[in-house]
Design a protein around this motif. Structure first.
Motif, PDB file in Angstrom:
ATOM      1  N   HIS A  10     -39.709  -1.365  65.083  1.00 48.00           N
ATOM      2  CA  HIS A  10     -38.549  -2.020  64.487  1.00 48.00           C
ATOM      3  C   HIS A  10     -37.612  -2.638  65.522  1.00 48.00           C
ATOM      4  CE1 HIS A  10     -39.145   0.534  60.646  1.00 48.00           C
ATOM      5  NE2 HIS A  10     -39.451  -0.721  60.379  1.00 48.00           N
ATOM      6  N   GLY A  11     -37.910  -2.426  66.787  1.00 46.70           N
ATOM      7  CA  GLY A  11     -37.033  -2.975  67.817  1.00 46.70           C
ATOM      8  C   GLY A  11     -35.691  -2.273  67.903  1.00 46.70           C
ATOM      9  N   THR A  12     -35.649  -1.014  67.438  1.00 45.24           N
ATOM     10  CA  THR A  12     -34.392  -0.255  67.457  1.00 45.24           C
ATOM     11  C   THR A  12     -33.866  -0.106  68.874  1.00 45.24           C
ATOM     12  OG1 THR A  12     -35.158   0.975  65.514  1.00 45.24           O
ATOM     13  CG2 THR A  12     -33.292   1.902  66.729  1.00 45.24           C
ATOM     14  N   ASP A  13     -34.765   0.139  69.817  1.00 46.36           N
ATOM     15  CA  ASP A  13     -34.341   0.311  71.211  1.00 46.36           C
ATOM     16  C   ASP A  13     -33.700  -0.970  71.748  1.00 46.36           C
ATOM     17  OD1 ASP A  13     -36.819  -0.977  70.998  1.00 46.36           O
ATOM     18  OD2 ASP A  13     -37.668  -0.037  72.789  1.00 46.36           O
ATOM     19  N   LYS A  14     -34.320  -2.115  71.458  1.00 47.69           N
ATOM     20  CA  LYS A  14     -33.769  -3.395  71.915  1.00 47.69           C
ATOM     21  C   LYS A  14     -32.414  -3.673  71.262  1.00 47.69           C
ATOM     22  CE  LYS A  14     -38.304  -5.537  72.709  1.00 47.69           C
ATOM     23  NZ  LYS A  14     -39.227  -6.619  72.296  1.00 47.69           N
ATOM     24  N   ALA A  15     -32.304  -3.309  69.978  1.00 40.64           N
ATOM     25  CA  ALA A  15     -31.054  -3.554  69.253  1.00 40.64           C
ATOM     26  C   ALA A  15     -29.922  -2.689  69.796  1.00 40.64           C
ATOM     27  CB  ALA A  15     -31.265  -3.286  67.769  1.00 40.64           C
ATOM     28  N   LEU A  16     -30.204  -1.421  70.063  1.00 44.88           N
ATOM     29  CA  LEU A  16     -29.187  -0.535  70.621  1.00 44.88           C
ATOM     30  C   LEU A  16     -28.688  -1.054  71.962  1.00 44.88           C
ATOM     31  CD1 LEU A  16     -30.857   2.870  69.732  1.00 44.88           C
ATOM     32  CD2 LEU A  16     -28.633   2.104  68.896  1.00 44.88           C
ATOM     33  N   VAL A  17     -29.623  -1.452  72.817  1.00 45.28           N
ATOM     34  CA  VAL A  17     -29.251  -1.976  74.138  1.00 45.28           C
ATOM     35  C   VAL A  17     -28.465  -3.277  73.993  1.00 45.28           C
ATOM     36  CG1 VAL A  17     -30.153  -2.886  76.326  1.00 45.28           C
ATOM     37  CG2 VAL A  17     -31.138  -0.819  75.324  1.00 45.28           C
ATOM     38  N   ALA A  18     -28.895  -4.128  73.060  1.00 49.00           N
ATOM     39  CA  ALA A  18     -28.178  -5.393  72.827  1.00 49.00           C
ATOM     40  C   ALA A  18     -26.725  -5.129  72.459  1.00 49.00           C
ATOM     41  CB  ALA A  18     -28.869  -6.192  71.726  1.00 49.00           C
ATOM     42  N   GLY A  19     -26.495  -4.189  71.549  1.00 48.71           N
ATOM     43  CA  GLY A  19     -25.139  -3.857  71.168  1.00 48.71           C
ATOM     44  C   GLY A  19     -24.327  -3.332  72.336  1.00 48.71           C
ATOM     45  N   ILE A  20     -24.919  -2.479  73.141  1.00 49.67           N
ATOM     46  CA  ILE A  20     -24.242  -1.924  74.312  1.00 49.67           C
ATOM     47  C   ILE A  20     -23.858  -3.032  75.289  1.00 49.67           C
ATOM     48  CG2 ILE A  20     -24.643  -0.506  76.380  1.00 49.67           C
ATOM     49  CD1 ILE A  20     -26.335   1.345  74.492  1.00 49.67           C
ATOM     50  N   LEU A  21     -24.671  -4.089  75.346  1.00 51.44           N
ATOM     51  CA  LEU A  21     -24.374  -5.230  76.224  1.00 51.44           C
ATOM     52  C   LEU A  21     -23.335  -6.175  75.618  1.00 51.44           C
ATOM     53  CD1 LEU A  21     -27.981  -6.134  77.457  1.00 51.44           C
ATOM     54  CD2 LEU A  21     -26.209  -4.886  78.708  1.00 51.44           C
ATOM     55  N   GLY A  22     -22.990  -5.959  74.343  1.00 51.64           N
ATOM     56  CA  GLY A  22     -21.976  -6.795  73.700  1.00 51.64           C
ATOM     57  C   GLY A  22     -22.529  -7.841  72.759  1.00 51.64           C
ATOM     58  N   PHE A  23     -23.829  -7.779  72.408  1.00 44.51           N
ATOM     59  CA  PHE A  23     -24.449  -8.759  71.527  1.00 44.51           C
ATOM     60  C   PHE A  23     -24.418  -8.268  70.082  1.00 44.51           C
ATOM     61  CE2 PHE A  23     -27.484  -9.466  75.345  1.00 44.51           C
ATOM     62  CZ  PHE A  23     -26.474 -10.107  76.047  1.00 44.51           C
ATOM     63  N   GLY A  24     -24.200  -9.181  69.140  1.00 45.61           N
ATOM     64  CA  GLY A  24     -24.229  -8.855  67.730  1.00 45.61           C
ATOM     65  C   GLY A  24     -25.651  -8.788  67.196  1.00 45.61           C
ATOM     66  N   ALA A  25     -25.762  -8.346  65.939  1.00 43.56           N
ATOM     67  CA  ALA A  25     -27.077  -8.186  65.318  1.00 43.56           C
ATOM     68  C   ALA A  25     -27.798  -9.509  65.113  1.00 43.56           C
ATOM     69  CB  ALA A  25     -26.928  -7.465  63.981  1.00 43.56           C
ATOM     70  N   ASP A  26     -27.052 -10.634  65.106  1.00 46.04           N
ATOM     71  CA  ASP A  26     -27.655 -11.939  64.881  1.00 46.04           C
ATOM     72  C   ASP A  26     -27.858 -12.730  66.174  1.00 46.04           C
ATOM     73  OD1 ASP A  26     -24.968 -12.265  65.401  1.00 46.04           O
ATOM     74  OD2 ASP A  26     -24.654 -13.829  63.899  1.00 46.04           O
ATOM     75  N   ASP A  27     -27.675 -12.081  67.319  1.00 48.29           N
ATOM     76  CA  ASP A  27     -27.790 -12.756  68.610  1.00 48.29           C
ATOM     77  C   ASP A  27     -29.257 -12.795  69.058  1.00 48.29           C
ATOM     78  OD1 ASP A  27     -27.665 -13.400  71.455  1.00 48.29           O
ATOM     79  OD2 ASP A  27     -25.533 -12.882  71.358  1.00 48.29           O
ATOM     80  N   VAL A  28     -29.762 -13.997  69.340  1.00 51.32           N
ATOM     81  CA  VAL A  28     -31.176 -14.144  69.715  1.00 51.32           C
ATOM     82  C   VAL A  28     -31.493 -13.415  71.015  1.00 51.32           C
ATOM     83  CG1 VAL A  28     -31.484 -16.308  68.485  1.00 51.32           C
ATOM     84  CG2 VAL A  28     -30.729 -16.350  70.869  1.00 51.32           C
ATOM     85  N   ARG A  29     -30.479 -13.107  71.810  1.00 54.61           N
ATOM     86  CA  ARG A  29     -30.717 -12.377  73.063  1.00 54.61           C
ATOM     87  C   ARG A  29     -31.134 -10.929  72.816  1.00 54.61           C
ATOM     88  NH1 ARG A  29     -25.133 -13.621  76.010  1.00 54.61           N
ATOM     89  NH2 ARG A  29     -24.465 -13.305  73.841  1.00 54.61           N
ATOM     90  N   GLY A  80     -28.367  -2.328  62.039  1.00 50.18           N
ATOM     91  CA  GLY A  80     -27.514  -1.151  62.133  1.00 50.18           C
ATOM     92  C   GLY A  80     -27.477  -0.597  63.542  1.00 50.18           C
ATOM     93  N   ALA A  81     -28.636  -0.579  64.185  1.00 51.19           N
ATOM     94  CA  ALA A  81     -28.693  -0.064  65.563  1.00 51.19           C
ATOM     95  C   ALA A  81     -27.852  -0.915  66.502  1.00 51.19           C
ATOM     96  CB  ALA A  81     -30.146  -0.026  66.030  1.00 51.19           C
ATOM     97  N   ALA A  82     -27.946  -2.239  66.353  1.00 53.78           N
ATOM     98  CA  ALA A  82     -27.146  -3.130  67.202  1.00 53.78           C
ATOM     99  C   ALA A  82     -25.657  -2.880  66.991  1.00 53.78           C
ATOM    100  CB  ALA A  82     -27.490  -4.592  66.897  1.00 53.78           C
ATOM    101  N   ARG A  83     -25.257  -2.645  65.765  1.00 55.39           N
ATOM    102  CA  ARG A  83     -23.839  -2.421  65.468  1.00 55.39           C
ATOM    103  C   ARG A  83     -23.360  -1.071  66.003  1.00 55.39           C
ATOM    104  NH1 ARG A  83     -24.152  -5.449  59.644  1.00 55.39           N
ATOM    105  NH2 ARG A  83     -23.691  -7.513  60.477  1.00 55.39           N
ATOM    106  N   ILE A  84     -24.222  -0.069  65.997  1.00 58.36           N
ATOM    107  CA  ILE A  84     -23.842   1.206  66.603  1.00 58.36           C
ATOM    108  C   ILE A  84     -23.627   1.015  68.101  1.00 58.36           C
ATOM    109  CG2 ILE A  84     -24.599   3.554  67.156  1.00 58.36           C
ATOM    110  CD1 ILE A  84     -26.172   3.513  64.497  1.00 58.36           C
ATOM    111  N   GLY A  85     -24.562   0.310  68.750  1.00 53.74           N
ATOM    112  CA  GLY A  85     -24.419   0.057  70.178  1.00 53.74           C
ATOM    113  C   GLY A  85     -23.161  -0.726  70.497  1.00 53.74           C
ATOM    114  N   LEU A  86     -22.848  -1.726  69.667  1.00 57.79           N
ATOM    115  CA  LEU A  86     -21.664  -2.551  69.890  1.00 57.79           C
ATOM    116  C   LEU A  86     -20.385  -1.737  69.674  1.00 57.79           C
ATOM    117  CD1 LEU A  86     -20.663  -5.386  70.566  1.00 57.79           C
ATOM    118  CD2 LEU A  86     -20.791  -5.946  68.130  1.00 57.79           C
ATOM    119  N   THR A  87     -20.397  -0.868  68.672  1.00 53.89           N
ATOM    120  CA  THR A  87     -19.232  -0.013  68.426  1.00 53.89           C
ATOM    121  C   THR A  87     -19.024   0.948  69.587  1.00 53.89           C
ATOM    122  OG1 THR A  87     -19.611  -0.150  66.037  1.00 53.89           O
ATOM    123  CG2 THR A  87     -18.181   1.614  66.809  1.00 53.89           C
TER     124      THR A  87
END
Length: 219
Positions: A55-74, A21-28
């Motif tokens: 939970h890695g929420t911080d990493k997920a938020l940043v990943a989304g902001i960078l354009g990565f999806g929730a399933d991206d190993v990056r 969810g965090a990654a998707r918020i960042g991506l949105t």
């Protein structure tokens, strides 16, 4: 009930609400910003603030902001990649009262100096809602083709936008309009059955009273 409801989203773990969810918020937020960010100021609240490290929420938020999806190993290396791209990340926690325990406020700044501020919540199972854009109460789920217009509240804008979409056989499934007051700033959010072409977005931008138009694909 869909298979998504049974098995959950495809994601890099450990939590669908705190990570996917965090990654998707960042991506949105990135899609709404519609520009490569130079800086991201992230404020987490409630449960996000208490458990983001585990939970890695911080990493997920940043990943989304960078354009990565929730399933991206990056996702696991998102802070390193942000540094490589020279994207400044400022992460803060807040104990302020919020309506939902999984809440985050993201303020993005581009190289041009333009900014956008987005408030999103993670509902569980990877589902999200963006509930605020630049101080406007809105509702964006990222699950459909979405067109957003930022404009002055005045007669004719809704009908003109609808007419342009109808002329190209683009069907509107839902429409919501949010405004700060009569004849003041407003946001219109339309969900469509198909993507809105770039040339149509440019045509809508030319409507008198519209300051910005954003077209988003489903996450």
């Amino acid at each position: 009930m869909s298979m998504f409801d049974i098995i959950g989203p495809v994601m890099i773990g450990p939590s669908s609400s705190h990570t996917a969810g965090a990654a998707r918020i960042g991506l949105t937020a990135r899609h709404i910003f519609h520009e490569e960010p130079a800086e991201a100021e992230i404020t987490v609240y409630g449960s996000f603030a208490k458990t983001y490290k585990g939970h890695g929420t911080d990493k997920a938020l940043v990943a989304g902001i960078l354009g990565f999806g929730a399933d991206d190993v990056r996702l696991r290396r998102s802070f390193e990649i942000a540094a490589e791209r020279q994207v400044k990340i400022l992460l803060k926690t807040s104990d302020a009262e919020v309506a939902h325990p999984n809440t985050v406020r993201i303020r993005l700044t581009g190289k041009s100096g333009r900014t956008v501020e987005v408030v999103g919540v993670s509902l569980g199972g990877g589902k999200i809602e963006v509930r605020e854009i630049d101080g406007f109460d809105v509702l964006v789920t990222g699950e459909e083709h979405t067109l957003m217009t930022f404009h002055r509240d005045k007669p004719g804008i809704i009908s003109r936008v609808s007419g342009i979409l109808a002329a190209d056989n683009i069907n509107v499934s839902t429409m919501r309009v949010f405004r700060s007051g009569k004849n003041e700033n407003a946001v219109m959010i339309l969900s469509t059955d198909s993507p809105v072409p770039a040339e149509m977005v440019e045509e809508i931008k030319k409507i008198d009273g519209i300051s910005n138009v954003i077209a988003m694909l489903p996450l």
